[in-house]
Write an enzyme that holds these catalytic residues in place. Structure first.
Site, PDB file in Angstrom:
ATOM      1  CD  GLU A  26      -2.776   1.027   2.568  1.00 44.83           C
ATOM      2  OE1 GLU A  26      -2.846  -0.054   3.185  1.00 44.83           O
ATOM      3  OE2 GLU A  26      -3.539   1.991   2.786  1.00 44.83           O
ATOM      4  CD  GLU A 172     -10.009  -2.391   6.666  1.00 46.76           C
ATOM      5  OE1 GLU A 172      -9.820  -1.297   7.217  1.00 46.76           O
ATOM      6  OE2 GLU A 172      -9.389  -3.420   6.993  1.00 46.76           O
ATOM      7  CD  GLU A 290      -6.103  -4.829   4.742  1.00 49.81           C
ATOM      8  OE1 GLU A 290      -5.871  -4.507   5.918  1.00 49.81           O
ATOM      9  OE2 GLU A 290      -6.595  -4.059   3.889  1.00 49.81           O
ATOM     10  CD  GLN A 344       0.153  -2.697   3.786  1.00 49.40           C
ATOM     11  OE1 GLN A 344       0.928  -2.183   3.012  1.00 49.40           O
ATOM     12  NE2 GLN A 344      -0.980  -2.093   4.152  1.00 49.40           N
TER      13      GLN A 344
END
Ligand code: AHR
Length: 496
Positions: A26, A172, A290, A344
């Site tokens: 990200e 989200e 995630e 991540q």
């Protein structure tokens, strides 16, 4: 303590989808800038991509990398990050309170993915973005030359389409922290329109709808039901997100996999309820896009900055063991979880850490991910077991958490085992349904200090080590699992 595990090749749960071994990058902190991209670094290639980082990433054999967010995507205009660099605007990133220069964008990520040998899992902005903009990005990415947006890509130096076939419809969208947060029904309506436009642009794509951002949301799991009621025929997967952290008790923390398993089962039930409600023949599967260990309670406010040191958690042996347990639960749900992204990949809650202008480090969690990715591919077998159980904050947990994977090509069986007991556990592995098997390898992650961490000065404080294997072909094996330890045991059947 004595535990038994039976390896039966007929007890098949499902086949692991290669996308279970995916990750996430990200625009967050130093994931991109000084993480994978640092033109001034001595190890940067002609694109500015750090080759020292690429080497470690390649060793993880990652399938897809989710991009560009995360929370970031909900305020991101993808058009800012393409075309000549000197024309790209510097913006406030409202998701992470950071300065975004847009030096790195979709074109750079497509080039990086090719070099890394990974596929792209794209995300479109359904916060401030519109369904039409989602379709325009898709045309820019996948369109053949000859129409407006694909020609923009060609003009920006990328002649060939990128064929990004997997897309998240926002991120989200139930979270109060999310830019452009929506109610379940408003999100479903927006996602449906985005899906309609995107599928008209490219009908080969698969789409992931936002499920609840965590089980801790008050709207969980009603959100998931409502979203699917509004999108069931338009999407292919529902997303799940979950992070765990140590909240005081080691054994509770080690049992986090119990909670992850319950979460997956609840969402599977919710999805199938909507399927029945809709009288649909279509099966929606799960995208756990995630998952990780994340010390969220440690986050601190910071000034506006470009590529700040954000959420750079340092992972201990204990974290790596918890992480291994979560990865095994994903394997054990391979029948429904088809995509899973370790969130991540670099610097931000990541298995790989860089110094700006300097070295690169494997965190403790790097090792279980590499082992799961290397040996977790194939048919997952049900770990038929007789295991002592302990009471934890997540309920009753087996002292040994196990996953068994059969690689049909080689005939090799891998038994993953996590001992959550603080004392040794005797594990008896019954392989009699296979006939006879030999022990072909045993790797273990353990240590005297659960708090041990890898640092630039001591990079190998937490690394797996080999254990001696019993000799010969047998129908059962007795193995001692050291206190709080993760094991990867490889068994060869006679014909393997
Ligand atoms: O992975 C870090 C953040 O966690 C992501 O941006 C967001 O989707 C989640 O809350």
């Amino acid at each position: 303590m004595i535990a038994t595990l039976r390896v039966d090749p007929r007890a098949i749960i499902g086949e692991t989808d290669p996308r279970l071994f995916s990750s996430f990058l990200e625009h967050l902190g130093r994931a991109i800038y000084t993480g994978i991209y640092e033109p001034a670094h001595t190890r940067a290639d002609e694109h500015g991509f750090r080759q020292d980082v690429l080497t470690l990433i390649r060793d993880l054999n990652i399938s897809h990398v989710r991009y560009p967010g995360g929370n970031f995507v909900s305020g991101y205009d993808w058009w800012d990050g393409v075309g000549p660099r000197d024309l790209r605007p510097t913006r406030l990133d409202l998701a992470w309170h950071s300065i975004e220069t847009n030096d790195f964008g979709w074109g750079e990520f497509a080039d990086w993915s090719k070099i890394a040998g990974t596929s792209i899992m794209g995300a479109v902005n359904l916060g401030t973005g519109t369904p039409l903009q989602a379709g325009e990005l898709l045309e820019y990415a996948n369109g053949v030359p000859g129409t407006y947006w694909s020609d923009r890509r060609v003009a920006h130096g990328h002649r060939d389409p990128w064929n990004v076939n997997l897309w998240c419809l926002g991120n989200e969208m139930d979270g109060e922290w999310q830019i452009g947060r929506l109610s379940a029904s408003a999100y479903a309506a927006k996602a449906r329109e985005a899906a309609k436009i995107m599928r008209r642009v490219d009908d080969r794509i698969e789409l992931v709808a936002c499920g609840s951002s965590t089980v801790l949301q008050p709207t969980f799991p009603a959100w998931d039901r409502e979203v699917l009621e509004g999108t069931y025929e338009e999407v292919d997967y529902l997303s799940l997100h979950r992070y765990y952290e140590h909240e005081g008790n080691d054994q509770d923390y080690l049992a986090s996999f119990v909670d992850m398993d319950a979460f997956i089962r609840t969402i599977t039930g919710t999805v199938d309820y909507v399927k029945a409600l809709k009288r649909s023949r279509k099966q929606i599967n799960l995208s756990f896009d995630e998952w990780n260990v994340w010390y969220q309670t440690k986050q601190e406010p910071h000034p506006w900055q470009q590529a700040p040191h954000l959420i750079e958690d340092q992972y201990s042996l204990l974290d790596a063991l918890v992480f291994a347990g979560l990865g095994m639960t994903l394997l054990n749900n391979a029948d429904r979880v088809k995509i899973a992204c370790l969130a991540q990949l670099v610097n931000a809650i990541a298995p790989i850490v860089t110094e700006p202008g300097g070295r690169v480090l494997k965190q403790a969690t790097y090792h279980p991910f590499r082992l799961l990715s290397a040996f977790g591919r194939g048919l997952v077998l049900s770990p038929i077991s007789d295991l002592p159980r302990v009471e934890t904050r997540y309920g009753d947990a087996p002292v040994v958490h196990a996953s068994i994977v059969l690689d049909q090509d080689s005939g090799m069986i891998t038994v993953f085992a996590l001992n959550i007991a603080t004392t040794p556990t005797q594990l008896s592995i019954d392989v009699s349904p296979l006939g006879l098997a030999s022990f072909a390898g045993h790797v273990c992650l353990d240590g005297p200090e659960l708090g041990a961490v890898n640092t630039f000065e001591n990079p190998d404080a937490v690394v797996p080590h080999r254990l001696p294997c019993p000799e010969g072909y047998l129908s059962s094996y007795a193995v001692t699992l050291s206190p709080c330890s993760f094991h990867v045991m490889r068994l060869a059947t006679r014909n393997a």
